[in-house]
Design a protein around this motif. Sequence first.
Motif, PDB file in Angstrom:
ATOM      1  N   ALA A   1      44.411  68.214  11.644  1.00 51.31           N
ATOM      2  CA  ALA A   1      43.228  67.847  12.433  1.00 51.31           C
ATOM      3  C   ALA A   1      43.551  67.867  13.917  1.00 51.31           C
ATOM      4  O   ALA A   1      42.737  68.299  14.745  1.00 51.31           O
ATOM      5  CB  ALA A   1      42.720  66.480  12.008  1.00 51.31           C
ATOM      6  N   SER A   2      44.775  67.426  14.256  1.00 48.65           N
ATOM      7  CA  SER A   2      45.159  67.382  15.673  1.00 48.65           C
ATOM      8  C   SER A   2      45.247  68.779  16.262  1.00 48.65           C
ATOM      9  O   SER A   2      45.135  68.975  17.460  1.00 48.65           O
ATOM     10  CB  SER A   2      46.501  66.667  15.841  1.00 48.65           C
ATOM     11  OG  SER A   2      47.575  67.536  15.505  1.00 48.65           O
ATOM     12  N   GLU A   3      45.441  69.781  15.401  1.00 43.93           N
ATOM     13  CA  GLU A   3      45.465  71.162  15.876  1.00 43.93           C
ATOM     14  C   GLU A   3      44.059  71.714  16.070  1.00 43.93           C
ATOM     15  O   GLU A   3      43.900  72.903  16.360  1.00 43.93           O
ATOM     16  CB  GLU A   3      46.195  72.053  14.859  1.00 43.93           C
ATOM     17  CG  GLU A   3      47.687  71.840  14.824  1.00 43.93           C
ATOM     18  CD  GLU A   3      48.342  72.840  13.894  1.00 43.93           C
ATOM     19  OE1 GLU A   3      49.249  73.553  14.354  1.00 43.93           O
ATOM     20  OE2 GLU A   3      47.943  72.922  12.728  1.00 43.93           O
ATOM     21  N   GLY A   4      43.069  70.883  15.797  1.00 41.25           N
ATOM     22  CA  GLY A   4      41.693  71.327  16.004  1.00 41.25           C
ATOM     23  C   GLY A   4      41.054  71.886  14.749  1.00 41.25           C
ATOM     24  O   GLY A   4      39.974  72.463  14.798  1.00 41.25           O
ATOM     25  N   ARG A   5      41.743  71.724  13.610  1.00 41.67           N
ATOM     26  CA  ARG A   5      41.166  72.263  12.372  1.00 41.67           C
ATOM     27  C   ARG A   5      40.166  71.274  11.771  1.00 41.67           C
ATOM     28  O   ARG A   5      40.173  70.093  12.089  1.00 41.67           O
ATOM     29  CB  ARG A   5      42.271  72.519  11.347  1.00 41.67           C
ATOM     30  CG  ARG A   5      43.286  73.528  11.826  1.00 41.67           C
ATOM     31  CD  ARG A   5      44.341  73.750  10.768  1.00 41.67           C
ATOM     32  NE  ARG A   5      45.580  74.161  11.392  1.00 41.67           N
ATOM     33  CZ  ARG A   5      46.217  75.306  11.118  1.00 41.67           C
ATOM     34  NH1 ARG A   5      45.742  76.120  10.210  1.00 41.67           N
ATOM     35  NH2 ARG A   5      47.336  75.616  11.743  1.00 41.67           N
TER      36      ARG A   5
ATOM     37  N   ALA B   1      35.234  69.709  13.256  1.00 45.12           N
ATOM     38  CA  ALA B   1      36.609  70.132  13.474  1.00 45.12           C
ATOM     39  C   ALA B   1      37.354  69.057  14.266  1.00 45.12           C
ATOM     40  O   ALA B   1      36.737  68.244  14.953  1.00 45.12           O
ATOM     41  CB  ALA B   1      36.634  71.458  14.217  1.00 45.12           C
TER      42      ALA B   1
END
Lengths: 297, 312
Positions: B174-178, B26
């Motif tokens: 991705a920066s949101e943690g996904r 993630a």
Amino acid sequence: MSSTTVESTPSSPRGAESRAQRSGDGTSTGPGPSFLRVLNSEFIKFRTLLSTLILLGSTVVVMVGFGALSAWGTGQFSEAAAQDPEAAARIAAQGGDLAVTVPTSGIAFAQLILGSLGVLLMSSEFTTGMARSTFAAVPRRIPAFAAKLVVVVLTSFIITAASTLVAGLVSVPILDNYGLGLDLGSSQSVKLLLVNSLYVAAVAAIGMSLGTLIRNSAGGIMSLVGLFFVAPIAFQLIPGDFFVEARKYLPGNTVDPLTAVEHVPDTLEAWQAGLVLGAWVVIPVLLAAVLLKKRDV
Amino acid sequence: MIEARGLTKVYGDKTAVAGVNFTVEAGRVTGFLGPNGAGKSTTMRMIMGLDRPTSGSVTVNGSPLTKHAAPLRDVGALLDAKAVHTSRSAYNHLLAMAATHSIPKKRVHEVIEMTGLADVARKKVGGFSLGMGQRLGIAAALLGDPQTVILDEPVNGLDPEGVVWVRNLVKYLASEGRTVFLSSHLMSEMAVTADHLIVIGRGKIIADAPIQEIITGKGQGRTRVRTDQPDRLMQLLAGTGVSVEVQERELLEVKGLDPRQIARAALDSQVLLYELTPLQASLEEAYMELTKDEVEYHSLITTGAPVEAGGK
């Protein structure tokens, strides 16, 4: 070739702020694909295809048209018969049967159209690639299959019943012109409407199973036509007692025994016919469901 | 997080995916690179539960997708260009998908706006260009606001504006943690989009490393030099471990020295340089090299025509 990944939880600061539960192994807590939701989805898919609506409309037109045509033909026949004592005696023997089957005279075409619709609804999932979306949203697959089956069966039943009723309403005044009575409320009329509608719904279910098994529109419809239109004729042409006997067990030959006022010799009993038709539905549906679950999409 | 363990898919006598192990973490964009037939799409279909693994397993957040209570809310995928009935409108397609998880209409409108489909949402998907189809696929993937996003060739058929949009979108996700797992044939696109790269060839994982590590290899940086005194410069640079290749009359390619060392040597001898460009192996070259010998993927030797270092 092993991965060197260590169990880490890389939650970015931004992610941590905005969506605290994003990272890690947490799965979402929102509503999932319950059967009713999938059913709703399948109904949306059903009603948002123009081709589906056209097929449903055609069924109504064909059923009502054939009903009216048959009413006119039956009237003509009875008028001619009245002048012919022999024919008159024959009609008298058949009682009201002549007029009572008028509303359902287009049923052969309804079964072809709605059976094809059953095939198309599933085969088009595969030919267009929609199946990937459908089964990615419902990875267990069976709920989507069952929901589609419910939509197909219910719609086919309702459309057949409704168009039979309309065909009856149109036929009554036409038959009346020739002095023939048709009581749409009689138990035999109601029986014919229900059995024929159930039968068409069964054909649609068989169609959908064929569409699921074959995954190809043309192949599925051809199989359906083969089973309901070619096989009865072929079985009649091939000599031998086996085919005479086997012909009774074709799905298309179960309606007459089911709707007969009295049992006709050399046909199945009503309960037998019901079981035969049931088997023709249950076996393909189960086979389709099992293989759909097993095969790759 | 996506985890594949011994994941294998055999079609008849052809092994599409041969016991691969990998983890997609993630919070970063993981690229999935390989030629046609390498097993990328098969792997992605197995993640989505569309193809059943012959053996091994692949899980998303710890369990196979078939065991998830709300799959669309956990994993969104764009697989192939058009997984849509061609006679249905984009809006109705999304509406039907949303209905399976009781996702509100508001979210359907949101993803339509987000993917720039507002003008064509009511039109039949059959008339869509490939780029529009891709946007619809991405809209469908984002519908459930999923923790894991899988995109198979998302920039395929997109116009330059769309390519940049996808690039920014996946980085943002991705920066949101996904977890973002993305395959692409456009290896240069991969170079500027992905943080981590999984390279697959003939059903096997060839490399699984940060993208920069794969591109730079082991100090094989090269420098392109333009000078009006190429012969003089070649004499100056000559030494052990240094190779100079004359590409055009005033264009040299130097291997074994960094740009600073080259500039210093030229300055000391008053040789005019009018171009000094550090080159990196393109991902294509790195990839060719990787697939050439599956064992020696640690030591990259870049050959062939270099291109300019990625567009970062």
